[in-house]
Design a protein around this motif. Sequence first.
Motif, PDB file in Angstrom:
ATOM      1  N   SER A  27     -45.171 -24.994   7.166  1.00 26.65           N
ATOM      2  CA  SER A  27     -43.554 -24.322   6.814  1.00 26.65           C
ATOM      3  C   SER A  27     -44.941 -22.698   6.350  1.00 26.65           C
ATOM      4  CB  SER A  27     -42.389 -24.481   5.900  1.00 26.65           C
ATOM      5  OG  SER A  27     -41.964 -23.934   6.172  1.00 26.65           O
ATOM      6  N   TYR A  80     -47.085 -21.345   8.711  1.00 26.87           N
ATOM      7  CA  TYR A  80     -46.521 -20.460   9.522  1.00 26.87           C
ATOM      8  C   TYR A  80     -45.854 -19.348   9.143  1.00 26.87           C
ATOM      9  CZ  TYR A  80     -48.273 -23.984  12.944  1.00 26.87           C
ATOM     10  OH  TYR A  80     -48.893 -24.233  14.096  1.00 26.87           O
ATOM     11  N   GLU A 132     -42.850 -15.380  16.399  1.00 31.48           N
ATOM     12  CA  GLU A 132     -43.179 -16.689  16.835  1.00 31.48           C
ATOM     13  C   GLU A 132     -43.541 -17.135  15.828  1.00 31.48           C
ATOM     14  OE1 GLU A 132     -46.904 -18.817  19.176  1.00 31.48           O
ATOM     15  OE2 GLU A 132     -46.389 -16.856  20.589  1.00 31.48           O
ATOM     16  N   LYS A 183     -40.419 -18.265  13.927  1.00 26.54           N
ATOM     17  CA  LYS A 183     -39.920 -20.039  14.440  1.00 26.54           C
ATOM     18  C   LYS A 183     -40.601 -21.259  14.166  1.00 26.54           C
ATOM     19  CE  LYS A 183     -36.982 -17.082  17.872  1.00 26.54           C
ATOM     20  NZ  LYS A 183     -36.260 -17.032  19.283  1.00 26.54           N
ATOM     21  N   LEU A 184     -41.590 -21.180  13.906  1.00 31.42           N
ATOM     22  CA  LEU A 184     -42.420 -22.092  13.940  1.00 31.42           C
ATOM     23  C   LEU A 184     -42.196 -22.499  12.392  1.00 31.42           C
ATOM     24  CD1 LEU A 184     -45.726 -21.186  16.057  1.00 31.42           C
ATOM     25  CD2 LEU A 184     -44.169 -22.979  16.300  1.00 31.42           C
ATOM     26  N   SER A 185     -41.903 -21.641  11.197  1.00 28.81           N
ATOM     27  CA  SER A 185     -42.154 -21.948  10.346  1.00 28.81           C
ATOM     28  C   SER A 185     -40.964 -22.474  10.090  1.00 28.81           C
ATOM     29  CB  SER A 185     -42.417 -20.427   9.184  1.00 28.81           C
ATOM     30  OG  SER A 185     -42.294 -21.009   7.766  1.00 28.81           O
ATOM     31  N   MET A 186     -39.773 -21.739  10.502  1.00 33.95           N
ATOM     32  CA  MET A 186     -38.145 -22.311  10.219  1.00 33.95           C
ATOM     33  C   MET A 186     -38.600 -24.274  10.877  1.00 33.95           C
ATOM     34  SD  MET A 186     -36.188 -19.113  10.738  1.00 33.95           S
ATOM     35  CE  MET A 186     -36.330 -18.919  11.925  1.00 33.95           C
ATOM     36  N   LEU A 187     -39.583 -24.022  12.077  1.00 31.42           N
ATOM     37  CA  LEU A 187     -39.293 -25.310  12.593  1.00 31.42           C
ATOM     38  C   LEU A 187     -39.688 -26.623  11.611  1.00 31.42           C
ATOM     39  CD1 LEU A 187     -39.013 -26.733  15.150  1.00 31.42           C
ATOM     40  CD2 LEU A 187     -41.094 -26.642  15.793  1.00 31.42           C
ATOM     41  N   HIS A 188     -40.350 -26.405  11.236  1.00 31.92           N
ATOM     42  CA  HIS A 188     -41.204 -27.472  10.096  1.00 31.92           C
ATOM     43  C   HIS A 188     -40.146 -27.106   8.639  1.00 31.92           C
ATOM     44  CE1 HIS A 188     -44.607 -28.164  12.079  1.00 31.92           C
ATOM     45  NE2 HIS A 188     -44.853 -27.072  12.630  1.00 31.92           N
ATOM     46  N   PRO A 241     -36.204 -26.121   8.333  1.00 32.39           N
ATOM     47  CA  PRO A 241     -35.099 -25.251   7.883  1.00 32.39           C
ATOM     48  C   PRO A 241     -34.306 -24.643   7.408  1.00 32.39           C
ATOM     49  CG  PRO A 241     -35.729 -27.790   8.897  1.00 32.39           C
ATOM     50  CD  PRO A 241     -36.336 -27.153   8.812  1.00 32.39           C
TER      51      PRO A 241
END
Length: 86
Positions: free
Chosen positions: A7, A10, A28, A31-36, A38
Amino acid sequence: PEKITRSLYYEQMAEGYFQAGHEAKAIENYKLSMLHNPDNTSAYLGLADVYMKTDKHLLALIALEDAVQLQAQSSEVLKRFGSLYI
């Protein structure tokens, strides 16, 4: 070398892209940081900054609303939220 989370990795990439003027890549990576993670409030704030810079105020509002849900008492979150209405 110090290990960092995906997180944070990213998020740092997103900040670099944003500073270099590559807003699409910054979005992009935020969003990847938040995916890993939230719960990464700073990623939501960074994403909101990119959206504000690119005049996507509704998307910025959504990102800031998510940040408020995570840290409703944070002065930084509330300051950025209020800046949308100025």
